[in-house]
Structures are given as structure tokens and as C-alpha cells.
Design a protein around this motif. Sequence first.
Motif, PDB file in Angstrom:
ATOM      1  N   ARG A   4     -22.965  23.034  54.024  1.00 27.38           N
ATOM      2  CA  ARG A   4     -23.576  21.710  54.171  1.00 27.38           C
ATOM      3  C   ARG A   4     -24.397  21.380  52.935  1.00 27.38           C
ATOM      4  O   ARG A   4     -24.365  20.262  52.419  1.00 27.38           O
ATOM      5  N   LYS A   5     -25.156  22.362  52.404  1.00 23.54           N
ATOM      6  CA  LYS A   5     -25.965  22.110  51.221  1.00 23.54           C
ATOM      7  C   LYS A   5     -25.078  21.816  50.018  1.00 23.54           C
ATOM      8  O   LYS A   5     -25.396  20.982  49.187  1.00 23.54           O
ATOM      9  N   CYS A   6     -23.973  22.561  49.885  1.00 18.53           N
ATOM     10  CA  CYS A   6     -23.084  22.306  48.756  1.00 18.53           C
ATOM     11  C   CYS A   6     -22.530  20.899  48.821  1.00 18.53           C
ATOM     12  O   CYS A   6     -22.334  20.255  47.795  1.00 18.53           O
ATOM     13  N   ALA A   7     -22.283  20.407  50.022  1.00 27.45           N
ATOM     14  CA  ALA A   7     -21.704  19.074  50.161  1.00 27.45           C
ATOM     15  C   ALA A   7     -22.609  17.996  49.600  1.00 27.45           C
ATOM     16  O   ALA A   7     -22.151  16.932  49.189  1.00 27.45           O
ATOM     17  N   ASN A   8     -23.895  18.260  49.556  1.00 29.59           N
ATOM     18  CA  ASN A   8     -24.825  17.281  49.006  1.00 29.59           C
ATOM     19  C   ASN A   8     -24.622  17.021  47.526  1.00 29.59           C
ATOM     20  O   ASN A   8     -25.115  16.060  46.980  1.00 29.59           O
ATOM     21  N   PHE A   9     -23.889  17.922  46.851  1.00 32.35           N
ATOM     22  CA  PHE A   9     -23.619  17.729  45.434  1.00 32.35           C
ATOM     23  C   PHE A   9     -22.569  16.662  45.195  1.00 32.35           C
ATOM     24  O   PHE A   9     -22.418  16.157  44.100  1.00 32.35           O
ATOM     25  N   GLY A  10     -21.762  16.337  46.171  1.00 31.63           N
ATOM     26  CA  GLY A  10     -20.579  15.519  45.929  1.00 31.63           C
ATOM     27  C   GLY A  10     -19.354  16.409  45.898  1.00 31.63           C
ATOM     28  O   GLY A  10     -19.435  17.626  45.788  1.00 31.63           O
ATOM     29  N   HIS A  11     -18.149  15.791  45.949  1.00 32.46           N
ATOM     30  CA  HIS A  11     -16.925  16.565  46.135  1.00 32.46           C
ATOM     31  C   HIS A  11     -16.685  17.575  45.024  1.00 32.46           C
ATOM     32  O   HIS A  11     -16.419  18.754  45.261  1.00 32.46           O
ATOM     33  N   GLY A  12     -16.824  17.143  43.751  1.00 31.88           N
ATOM     34  CA  GLY A  12     -16.521  18.038  42.639  1.00 31.88           C
ATOM     35  C   GLY A  12     -17.470  19.218  42.586  1.00 31.88           C
ATOM     36  O   GLY A  12     -17.056  20.363  42.452  1.00 31.88           O
ATOM     37  N   MET A  13     -18.766  18.939  42.716  1.00 30.75           N
ATOM     38  CA  MET A  13     -19.742  20.017  42.653  1.00 30.75           C
ATOM     39  C   MET A  13     -19.673  20.898  43.890  1.00 30.75           C
ATOM     40  O   MET A  13     -19.911  22.092  43.825  1.00 30.75           O
ATOM     41  N   ALA A  14     -19.322  20.314  45.032  1.00 24.86           N
ATOM     42  CA  ALA A  14     -19.185  21.119  46.241  1.00 24.86           C
ATOM     43  C   ALA A  14     -18.083  22.153  46.077  1.00 24.86           C
ATOM     44  O   ALA A  14     -18.211  23.309  46.482  1.00 24.86           O
ATOM     45  N   THR A  15     -16.970  21.754  45.444  1.00 27.59           N
ATOM     46  CA  THR A  15     -15.878  22.694  45.208  1.00 27.59           C
ATOM     47  C   THR A  15     -16.340  23.841  44.323  1.00 27.59           C
ATOM     48  O   THR A  15     -16.069  25.013  44.582  1.00 27.59           O
ATOM     49  N   GLU A 220     -30.970  18.914  44.332  1.00 30.11           N
ATOM     50  CA  GLU A 220     -31.497  18.261  43.141  1.00 30.11           C
ATOM     51  C   GLU A 220     -32.067  19.288  42.171  1.00 30.11           C
ATOM     52  O   GLU A 220     -31.891  19.173  40.944  1.00 30.11           O
ATOM     53  N   LEU A 221     -32.732  20.307  42.687  1.00 32.54           N
ATOM     54  CA  LEU A 221     -33.257  21.360  41.829  1.00 32.54           C
ATOM     55  C   LEU A 221     -32.130  22.127  41.148  1.00 32.54           C
ATOM     56  O   LEU A 221     -32.227  22.475  39.965  1.00 32.54           O
ATOM     57  N   ALA A 222     -31.068  22.404  41.901  1.00 32.72           N
ATOM     58  CA  ALA A 222     -29.968  23.196  41.352  1.00 32.72           C
ATOM     59  C   ALA A 222     -29.291  22.498  40.185  1.00 32.72           C
ATOM     60  O   ALA A 222     -28.711  23.146  39.314  1.00 32.72           O
ATOM     61  N   GLN A 223     -29.346  21.172  40.145  1.00 31.64           N
ATOM     62  CA  GLN A 223     -28.694  20.435  39.067  1.00 31.64           C
ATOM     63  C   GLN A 223     -29.598  20.198  37.856  1.00 31.64           C
ATOM     64  O   GLN A 223     -29.144  19.658  36.842  1.00 31.64           O
TER      65      GLN A 223
END
Length: 632
Positions: A4-15, A220-223
Motif C-alpha cells: 500500500r505504501k509503495c502504491a503512493n509513489f505512483g505506478h512506475g515507482m510502485a513497480t 515523500e521522504l523516500a523520494q
Amino acid sequence: MANRKCANFGHGMATLCLALLIPLLARIAAAASEPNGSGVQELNVMIPMRDGVKLATDVYRPSSGGKFATVLMRTPYNKTVRAEAFAAYFVSRGYAVVVQDVRGRYKSQGHWRPLYDDGNDGFDTTQWIGHQSWSDESIGTVGTSYEGGTQHAMAIKHAPYLKALIPLFAMSDVGRYGTRHQGAFELRWFNWVFTLGDPGGAPNLVAAERAAIDPKYAPELAQLGLHVPDYLRALPLRSGDTPLKYAPDYEQWLVAAMQRGGDDPFYKDMGVDLIDHVADYEDIPAYHVTGWYDSWALQVANINYPTLKAGKKSLQRLIVGPWTHSAPGRAFAGDAEFTADAAIDLNAFQARWFDHWLKHADNHVDTEAPVRIYVMGGGDAHKTPEGRIFVGGHWRDENEWPLSRARTAAFYLHGDHSLTRESPSAHAPLVYRFDPHHPVPTLGGNNSSQGNLSTAGATDQRCRQGTGFCSDNEALSKRADVVVFESAALGADMEVTGPLTVKLWAASDGPDTDFTAKLIDVYPANADFPSGVALNIGDGIVRARYRDGGAARLIEPGKPYEYTIELYPTSLLFKRGHKIRVDISSSNYPRFDANPNTGEGLNDNHGWRVATNSIYMDEQHPSRIMLPVIPP
């Protein structure tokens, strides 16, 4: 939860995030089996510290039962990942292995304060180990960089049961060099904090979740690390201006570090200021490891080893390879390729030290030469299949560091841009303008944690578009703000081995500025490199207000001062036909922060100005580089 947290990045970043997390989770799941072929594992043991904070600890030990010597690593870099490199190896050799997340990182409780708590936490951890039924009360420590700093912190606090140390590429005396370098701030720490301690990888959601005051801020921190160049361009850094505010432990430390000079208690009380705590340092055998292009080479070789060797009875050893930070398994550094034996097997190297001191093996490690160095150079400069230049080199045993047989040779800067052994004659100062908005790009050197900001190691001093802060493909020597001094082609080989120092007479039209120096080996043109190659050897910087090494004192505009610039040490054979070059400027960015030239408080400037700086080279102001030359 992770998906769920990865999904917050958007599709490309979630992958990307899932691609990184799934293998990690699989490794963690596999490691949870107990026992397995590599021994017994106890994962995420929560060890209480003296203040009640519990630190997550993994224990690996042989399944045969009995009591074992222990190899301990305390790390900010995720204990599960770090254990993969060495735990099974040492367990198979009959050791227990303990790997712990330091306070405030990954699965450990508490707040992260770099190294401030690691002395006491290390003491409490070794005490816990010594009281375990499987412990034979003998502990050796390993770890690189920050992990090496935790070893020094434990030794300063007299942690019990310590019998041997191997501080690898270890941070220490960070106010002098490493975080601040003679007053300038090393921006690799900016990158380290903005990437939450994972500067070489993709966004680290696990570290971000641990750092965030609320998990919703983790994406947001991870990016943050993806935008470090933009945040650097917006300096100074002020609290609350960036998403780093969602990781207050990290923001508070970084802002404080950038606002304080190296003599401030902020740095001296960090717990790794070794030179000021020699009397406190436990008398334990230690093998100090660094590389000529390591970001901590100056401290390890020039401070830690000679200081402890002189002040302690226990055996102190030093090895210096041609390595970049934490890369002893490589036979190259940046654009330079060395002989194959330049790389070492780190596990085997460490095992010999511990077998002797923890298991009393008669392997003669205690009778070998106290210093082992790799002398770079001597190669034929052909282009390797990887596109590097073959610098070559060889290992050599020595009895001390620095070498007593070295003869200091002064090479003087002259007004015609030459570099000679002759003292300078009368000449007007050479003048250049330093614009902090257009600093000289960093090309290689003693870098670490720099991510994509710059390269590390020996690097041809020619910009390449897309590399760090380069905007063209021109040689740095063509810049108007880089003043080049070059010797004639050498008529014979010349070995330079030891500390490097530049004595620079210079002035500025403002209250503060920086002066940088860089030693370069200029290769003649050949068929593989028709334009020749200019490889950096060592560099340094001094902030004018910290010219005396103590409290800040602004300079008088227009007045020449003699500045001492400490470069990182080296061992290099300048071959016949090569030229020795020294570049003087006022920036090396983003290895060091760019001075705004205003004289305002550190990381508290409200403006910028272009400085007009002058280099003096005459009888009264003999600017020079001091080279430790080894007699043939």
C-alpha cells in the motif's frame, strides 16, 4: 502494508519499490528458519540499553553448541542486509556473529543521533554479549564507515570484552575532516541525510517509514534523494523548508551540522573525536583499513593509526590500498585500473586478525610488518577493456607511517604557471573571480555517499556532460577560476608517499572565501589516450575564517595570509615523462559547500557575492606544495 505504501509513489515507482522489497522480504523470511545449514539464528532480539531503549539485534552462531568468540557489527545500514556479507562465513569458522541496528535506525527503538549514543549503546551491547551462555567473553568488532565510527566510540567508552578491532574506512574526528574539512562542509553528508542513509540506491521506503514522524509521510521522504541537486541549489538549508521536516531527527542534525564549525562541541562531543580522547581509548589491538581515495583516509592514516600507535601498547596495524570508500575488493578506483592483487578478500583478511586475537591462533599476524601500502603507478597507461587507464602499482611493507625516509620537497608556484623546486622571484599576484553560483565541479577524489552528485577515485580532470554538476565536456584547467601550475616533464621516476600539504599565500576582496588545492598526475598522450590524461591524486580546502584551525576569524579584505591546506595522503610513482600539476581555486563542488563569500554565519547567509581572489608567489610569499619524496 508495504504494498500500500509503495502504491503512493505512483505506478512506475510502485513497480520499482516492489521489485526492491520482494527480494528483501524473501531473504528475511528465509533467514527466520532456525536452525539451518549455517547455524542457529535468533533474529530481532530486543536488547535493552541503560535508558530502557531496545535495540534490534540478530545473533548467528554455530549449531554445535558451546561457547564462541563473537564478531560484532553495529550498523545504521539495516542489519539484515549487512549480515549477508559476512555472518555465514564467520559462523562456519566457529564464531558467533552479532549484528545490530543502531539506535533510531530500522528495527531499533529510540531517536537517531549520529554516533552520540553509540559509545554507551556499544558498551551495553558488549556487556549483554559477554553474559550470554554461548559467549566465551571475547569480542572482535567489524564494520565500515559509520560502523567503523561505532567501533571507536566503543573503545573510547571502554566497552567490556573487546579483544580486537578492525575499523574499516572509519569515520572519526569529523569536525576536522570528513564532515567539516578545515571549515568547509562536506556535502556528501547532505546527500546521506536526504537519502536517509542509502545514498547509492533507489528510494528506501523501509528507512523512510522508520524516520518519519508519521508513516503517511514516508513516500515523500523516500523520494527526497531524487531531488538532492535541487535542494543543494536552494541552500542555505533552514528548518521546515523541505520535506525533511517529516524526519525531525535527521533535519535537526543536518541543520545543526551545517551551522557549526569543526571546533564546536557539537562535533567534539559526538563520541568519535579520537585525537582528543586518546587517554580514554581502550588499549586494544586494532587493524586500521583505508584507501588512498577513501573519504576517511586522512583521519585513518594520518591521525588514527599514528596517534594510537604512539599512545597505546597494543599492536596497531595499518593497510592502505588504492581503494575508494569501502571498496577493498576492487582493483580499480574511478578511471584508474591497478594490478589484480590490489583487491583483497575482506572476510579472509578479517578472519586472520580475529583468529589470532580471539582464538589465539599462531598465524604470525602479530609479527608481520606494521604498515602495508599499495604504491600506485608504474603501469603502461594502456586502455583496459572497461575503458580505464592502467595505472598499475604494487604492495609494499613498511615499518611506520608516515615514512621516516621520505624527504620533504617543496615545489613552488610561479607567476608563469610553472611548478619548480626553485624559489619564486618577484611577480604580481595571479587574480581570478570566484562565483559561488558557478563553482568548479567535483571530478573524482575522496568521496563517499555522494550518489549521483559526483564521481569518486582517480578521475580525468575533464568534464563530461551528465556527470555531477558538469555542463560541458571541457577540461577544468580551461576554467578562468582554476589557476594551474605545472612542472616540466619529469626526467626520472619520482615516488611521492605520505601526507600532502599546500602552503598558499592568498588574499580576497571580501571578509571570507575558500581556497582549494588539488594534486594531479599528468600523463603524456599515447595511442589509447591521444589527449593524455590528468588524474587527481589528492585534494583539500580551507575556509578562510578557519585558517588557524580554531575559532572563526574573518579576514581583512586585500590582506595576504598564508593558508595551510591539508590534502589527503597518497603513495604514487610519478613516472618519467609525466608532469606534476597543482590546481588552485576556491571551490570543489559538491564535494564541499560553496562559500557565499559574505562572512555571514555558516548555513545562515542571506546573500551571495562574487569574490576576487589573488594568489601570491614571490620571495615574501612563497606558495608551494610539500611533497614527501622517497629517495630512489
